[in-house]
Write an enzyme that holds these catalytic residues in place. Structure first.
Site, PDB file in Angstrom:
ATOM      1  N   ARG A   1       0.995  -1.172   0.019  1.00  0.00           N
ATOM      2  CA  ARG A   1       0.081   0.020  -0.046  1.00  0.00           C
ATOM      3  C   ARG A   1       0.834   1.302  -0.018  1.00  0.00           C
ATOM      4  O   ARG A   1       0.343   2.433  -0.490  1.00  0.00           O
ATOM      5  CB  ARG A   1      -0.834  -0.039   1.272  1.00  0.00           C
ATOM      6  CG  ARG A   1      -1.957  -0.835   1.353  1.00  0.00           C
ATOM      7  CD  ARG A   1      -2.573  -0.968   2.772  1.00  0.00           C
ATOM      8  NE  ARG A   1      -3.188   0.352   3.096  1.00  0.00           N
ATOM      9  CZ  ARG A   1      -4.579   0.529   2.782  1.00  0.00           C
ATOM     10  NH1 ARG A   1      -5.166  -0.028   1.840  1.00  0.00           N
ATOM     11  NH2 ARG A   1      -5.025   1.887   3.451  1.00  0.00           N
TER      12      ARG A   1
ATOM     13  N   ARG B   1       9.623   6.348  -3.434  1.00  0.00           N
ATOM     14  CA  ARG B   1       9.670   7.276  -4.178  1.00  0.00           C
ATOM     15  C   ARG B   1      10.957   7.872  -4.094  1.00  0.00           C
ATOM     16  O   ARG B   1      11.529   8.209  -2.900  1.00  0.00           O
ATOM     17  CB  ARG B   1       8.726   8.448  -3.930  1.00  0.00           C
ATOM     18  CG  ARG B   1       7.266   8.268  -4.630  1.00  0.00           C
ATOM     19  CD  ARG B   1       6.465   9.583  -4.590  1.00  0.00           C
ATOM     20  NE  ARG B   1       5.230   9.242  -4.586  1.00  0.00           N
ATOM     21  CZ  ARG B   1       4.278   9.603  -3.507  1.00  0.00           C
ATOM     22  NH1 ARG B   1       5.010  10.328  -2.651  1.00  0.00           N
ATOM     23  NH2 ARG B   1       3.202   9.333  -3.560  1.00  0.00           N
TER      24      ARG B   1
ATOM     25  N   ARG C   1      -8.930  -6.897  13.311  1.00  0.00           N
ATOM     26  CA  ARG C   1      -8.433  -6.020  14.266  1.00  0.00           C
ATOM     27  C   ARG C   1      -9.441  -5.082  14.754  1.00  0.00           C
ATOM     28  O   ARG C   1     -10.316  -4.568  13.786  1.00  0.00           O
ATOM     29  CB  ARG C   1      -7.052  -5.455  13.682  1.00  0.00           C
ATOM     30  CG  ARG C   1      -6.117  -6.221  13.562  1.00  0.00           C
ATOM     31  CD  ARG C   1      -5.405  -6.687  14.823  1.00  0.00           C
ATOM     32  NE  ARG C   1      -4.558  -5.747  15.466  1.00  0.00           N
ATOM     33  CZ  ARG C   1      -4.426  -6.162  16.915  1.00  0.00           C
ATOM     34  NH1 ARG C   1      -4.822  -7.327  17.442  1.00  0.00           N
ATOM     35  NH2 ARG C   1      -3.508  -5.349  17.490  1.00  0.00           N
TER      36      ARG C   1
ATOM     37  N   ARG D   1      -0.893   5.918  16.494  1.00  0.00           N
ATOM     38  CA  ARG D   1      -0.691   7.362  15.522  1.00  0.00           C
ATOM     39  C   ARG D   1      -1.700   8.161  16.477  1.00  0.00           C
ATOM     40  O   ARG D   1      -2.543   7.609  17.334  1.00  0.00           O
ATOM     41  CB  ARG D   1      -1.413   7.098  14.248  1.00  0.00           C
ATOM     42  CG  ARG D   1      -2.749   6.574  13.861  1.00  0.00           C
ATOM     43  CD  ARG D   1      -2.611   6.321  12.543  1.00  0.00           C
ATOM     44  NE  ARG D   1      -3.563   5.210  12.089  1.00  0.00           N
ATOM     45  CZ  ARG D   1      -3.986   4.870  10.927  1.00  0.00           C
ATOM     46  NH1 ARG D   1      -3.246   5.032   9.869  1.00  0.00           N
ATOM     47  NH2 ARG D   1      -4.780   3.925  10.812  1.00  0.00           N
TER      48      ARG D   1
ATOM     49  N   GLU E   1      -5.027   6.269  18.632  1.00  0.00           N
ATOM     50  CA  GLU E   1      -5.410   5.167  18.141  1.00  0.00           C
ATOM     51  C   GLU E   1      -4.756   3.931  18.795  1.00  0.00           C
ATOM     52  O   GLU E   1      -3.378   4.046  18.509  1.00  0.00           O
ATOM     53  CB  GLU E   1      -5.126   5.247  16.708  1.00  0.00           C
ATOM     54  CG  GLU E   1      -5.803   3.809  15.978  1.00  0.00           C
ATOM     55  CD  GLU E   1      -5.841   4.164  14.380  1.00  0.00           C
ATOM     56  OE1 GLU E   1      -6.185   5.449  13.765  1.00  0.00           O
ATOM     57  OE2 GLU E   1      -5.790   3.357  13.637  1.00  0.00           O
TER      58      GLU E   1
ATOM     59  N   TYR F   1     -10.052  -5.755   3.128  1.00  0.00           N
ATOM     60  CA  TYR F   1      -9.336  -4.452   3.315  1.00  0.00           C
ATOM     61  C   TYR F   1      -9.521  -3.496   2.330  1.00  0.00           C
ATOM     62  O   TYR F   1      -8.819  -3.435   1.501  1.00  0.00           O
ATOM     63  CB  TYR F   1      -7.758  -4.729   3.696  1.00  0.00           C
ATOM     64  CG  TYR F   1      -7.175  -3.664   4.222  1.00  0.00           C
ATOM     65  CD1 TYR F   1      -7.731  -2.439   4.661  1.00  0.00           C
ATOM     66  CD2 TYR F   1      -5.485  -3.736   4.690  1.00  0.00           C
ATOM     67  CE1 TYR F   1      -6.785  -1.284   5.353  1.00  0.00           C
ATOM     68  CE2 TYR F   1      -4.851  -2.926   5.085  1.00  0.00           C
ATOM     69  CZ  TYR F   1      -5.489  -1.478   5.146  1.00  0.00           C
ATOM     70  OH  TYR F   1      -4.550  -0.817   5.898  1.00  0.00           O
TER      71      TYR F   1
ATOM     72  N   ASP G   1     -10.539   0.193   0.521  1.00  0.00           N
ATOM     73  CA  ASP G   1     -10.436   1.558   0.753  1.00  0.00           C
ATOM     74  C   ASP G   1     -11.909   2.132  -0.024  1.00  0.00           C
ATOM     75  O   ASP G   1     -12.719   1.740  -0.541  1.00  0.00           O
ATOM     76  CB  ASP G   1      -9.415   2.333  -0.221  1.00  0.00           C
ATOM     77  CG  ASP G   1      -7.923   1.917   0.161  1.00  0.00           C
ATOM     78  OD1 ASP G   1      -7.907   1.981   1.376  1.00  0.00           O
ATOM     79  OD2 ASP G   1      -6.986   1.932  -0.694  1.00  0.00           O
TER      80      ASP G   1
HETATM   81  N1  UDP Z   1       3.221   1.148   7.613  1.00  0.00           N
HETATM   82  C1  UDP Z   1       4.122   1.091   8.397  1.00  0.00           C
HETATM   83  N2  UDP Z   1       4.578   2.374   8.954  1.00  0.00           N
HETATM   84  C2  UDP Z   1       3.997   3.514   8.848  1.00  0.00           C
HETATM   85  C3  UDP Z   1       2.693   3.341   8.464  1.00  0.00           C
HETATM   86  C4  UDP Z   1       2.104   2.322   7.491  1.00  0.00           C
HETATM   87  O1  UDP Z   1       4.950   0.182   8.354  1.00  0.00           O
HETATM   88  O2  UDP Z   1       4.402   4.446   9.404  1.00  0.00           O
HETATM   89  C5  UDP Z   1       2.550  -0.084   6.954  1.00  0.00           C
HETATM   90  C6  UDP Z   1       2.010  -1.123   7.934  1.00  0.00           C
HETATM   91  O3  UDP Z   1       2.423  -2.432   7.518  1.00  0.00           O
HETATM   92  C7  UDP Z   1       0.459  -0.911   8.083  1.00  0.00           C
HETATM   93  C8  UDP Z   1       0.423  -0.563   6.331  1.00  0.00           C
HETATM   94  O4  UDP Z   1       1.395   0.267   6.280  1.00  0.00           O
HETATM   95  O5  UDP Z   1      -0.058  -1.763   8.281  1.00  0.00           O
HETATM   96  C9  UDP Z   1      -0.787   0.255   6.045  1.00  0.00           C
HETATM   97  O6  UDP Z   1      -1.046   1.263   6.785  1.00  0.00           O
HETATM   98  P1  UDP Z   1      -1.838   2.583   6.682  1.00  0.00           P
HETATM   99  O7  UDP Z   1      -1.688   3.632   7.822  1.00  0.00           O
HETATM  100  O8  UDP Z   1      -1.994   3.065   5.286  1.00  0.00           O
HETATM  101  O9  UDP Z   1      -3.248   1.858   7.098  1.00  0.00           O
HETATM  102  P2  UDP Z   1      -4.467   2.428   7.288  1.00  0.00           P
HETATM  103  O10 UDP Z   1      -4.899   1.982   8.647  1.00  0.00           O
HETATM  104  O11 UDP Z   1      -4.590   3.996   7.062  1.00  0.00           O
HETATM  105  O12 UDP Z   1      -5.688   1.454   6.197  1.00  0.00           O
END
Ligand code: UDP
Length: 369
Positions: A174, A178, A251, A282, A302, A350, A352
């Site tokens: 995901r 870059r 989860r 976060r 969270e 999962y 979007d």
């Molecule tokens: N991820 C990570 N570090 C970060 C943010 C995301 O390793 O700082 C990885 C982690 O494996 C996570 C996945 O990217 O499960 C998706 O995270 P995201 O925050 O995009 O998920 P959301 O909860 O927003 O769908």
């Protein structure tokens, strides 16, 4: 009870609301029910202190599909918010996703994209595998060991409650990597937050439908049995079948929300805490999704948690074991001729938001053709 509706829609979240809008536009009578006391499912926002609070965690709309972008713009005006989370690892701050801002801060001798590529190529060697079978291997292949250890491992293990060696590789795909100075978390063409919050957008989708809140499908199954020709069910598929094959794994998250008497707490909508020893994953500062200038601010910490029957399911855990179990439920679902299973919980996916909308639109097309 006699048939009063063409469709009973179980769940007033995004999937249910899009179905309700399209079906009512096509002249079908719809009843939408939800066990919660509000519409919107997990995209629900609530205004507090003039700030739209994302009650079930941050939702940032993004898509590359112009038709979907035009579609949502019928219901809301979208602002120009671009998600650019910051990661905090111990006393270090890094830009996400992994880009030149991240690399130059991590490695002071990296100045150019070529420097960064060379450095990552070195880092990858410590753990490279030909065909990555799990998230750890995939992550090291992608960005090497240092980034994996500082920015991925702790965050991911907290979020999923599992070691990265037990998690599927796709989750990490995901995140963009870059070699430009671009902190946009998404690669999509269109992005933004509905001005005034998601709840208003959902309200517009539901205008022609009848709505019953605080109304649990399972508690009223008998009353609802003959109320409509068809059911669109967006709840958890395993619950629908009374967990006959056992519960699918989800989860859950818990948000600890506080109002603070200051205008700006962290300077960004999303700060990820990537070290394992910080208990939350976060902190969301809601006003920054809409560039808010209010005198106070609202933040949500969270915390990720294991789901148990009765808890709020958030993320499907799409590993091999659960996907196989889902297939068994799906086979049962296919035999329920007048019930359509859709959305994150109905399809155990999962998802979007833009993909949920696309799936709902495709489904309705089939139903009304
Ligand atoms: N991820 C990570 N570090 C970060 C943010 C995301 O390793 O700082 C990885 C982690 O494996 C996570 C996945 O990217 O499960 C998706 O995270 P995201 O925050 O995009 O998920 P959301 O909860 O927003 O769908």
């Amino acid at each position: 009870m006699d048939r009063q509706y063409d469709y009973l829609i179980v769940g007033a979240g995004l999937y249910g609301a899009v179905c309700a809008y399209e079906l009512t536009q096509a002249g079908k009578k719809c009843l939408v029910i939800d066990k919660r006391n509000h519409i919107g499912g997990n995209v629900y926002t609530e205004e507090v202190e003039g700030i739209n609070v994302h009650k079930y965690g941050a939702h940032i709309f993004h898509t590359s599909d112009k038709a979907i972008w035009n579609y949502v713009n019928q219901f809301a005006e979208f602002n120009n918010y671009i998600n650019a989370p910051v990661a905090r690892y111990k006393n270090e701050l890094y830009n996400l996703p992994f880009n030149m801002n991240t690399f130059t801060k991590l490695w002071p001798d990296v100045f150019t994209p070529q420097d960064a590529m060379n450095r990552i190529a070195e880092e990858r060697k410590q753990g490279y595998v030909e065909e990555p079978k799990n998230l750890q291997e995939q992550a090291i292949n992608l960005v090497g060991k240092t980034i994996y250890e500082k920015l991925i491992k702790g965050y991911t293990e907290k979020q999923w409650g599992k070691s990265c060696e037990e998690l599927p590789a796709f989750i990490i795909k995901r995140l963009p990597v870059r070699f430009t100075f671009d902190n946009n978390y998404f690669n999509d063409r269109y992005q933004g937050i509905p001005v005034g919050g998601y709840t208003k957008m959902i309200e517009k989708m539901l205008v022609e439908a009848d709505i019953k809140l605080n109304y649990d499908y399972f508690a009223h199954k008998d009353e609802l049995k003959n109320i409509a020709d068809k059911i669109i069910y967006t709840g958890a598929i395993d619950q629908y079948f009374d967990y006959v094959y056992g519960a699918l794994e989800y989860r859950s998250i818990r948000l600890e929300t506080e109002t603070l008497d200051m205008p700006n707490y962290q300077g960004n909508a999303v700060v990820n805490y990537t070290a394992k020893d910080v208990p939350f994953t976060r902190i969301i500062e809601h006003k920054h999704f809409e560039f808010g200038q209010q005198p106070k601010t609202i933040i949500s910490k969270e915390f990720s948690s294991t789901w148990q029957v009765g808890d709020e399911p958030y993320y499907p855990v799409n590993n091999d074991k659960n996907n196989a179990l889902y297939q068994k439920y799906k086979a049962l679902a296919e035999k329920e001729l007048n019930v359509i299973f859709g959305g994150r919980l109905g399809e155990y996916k999962y998802y979007d938001m833009h993909n949920v909308i696309k799936a709902a639109l495709d489904r309705v097309q089939e139903l009304i053709k």
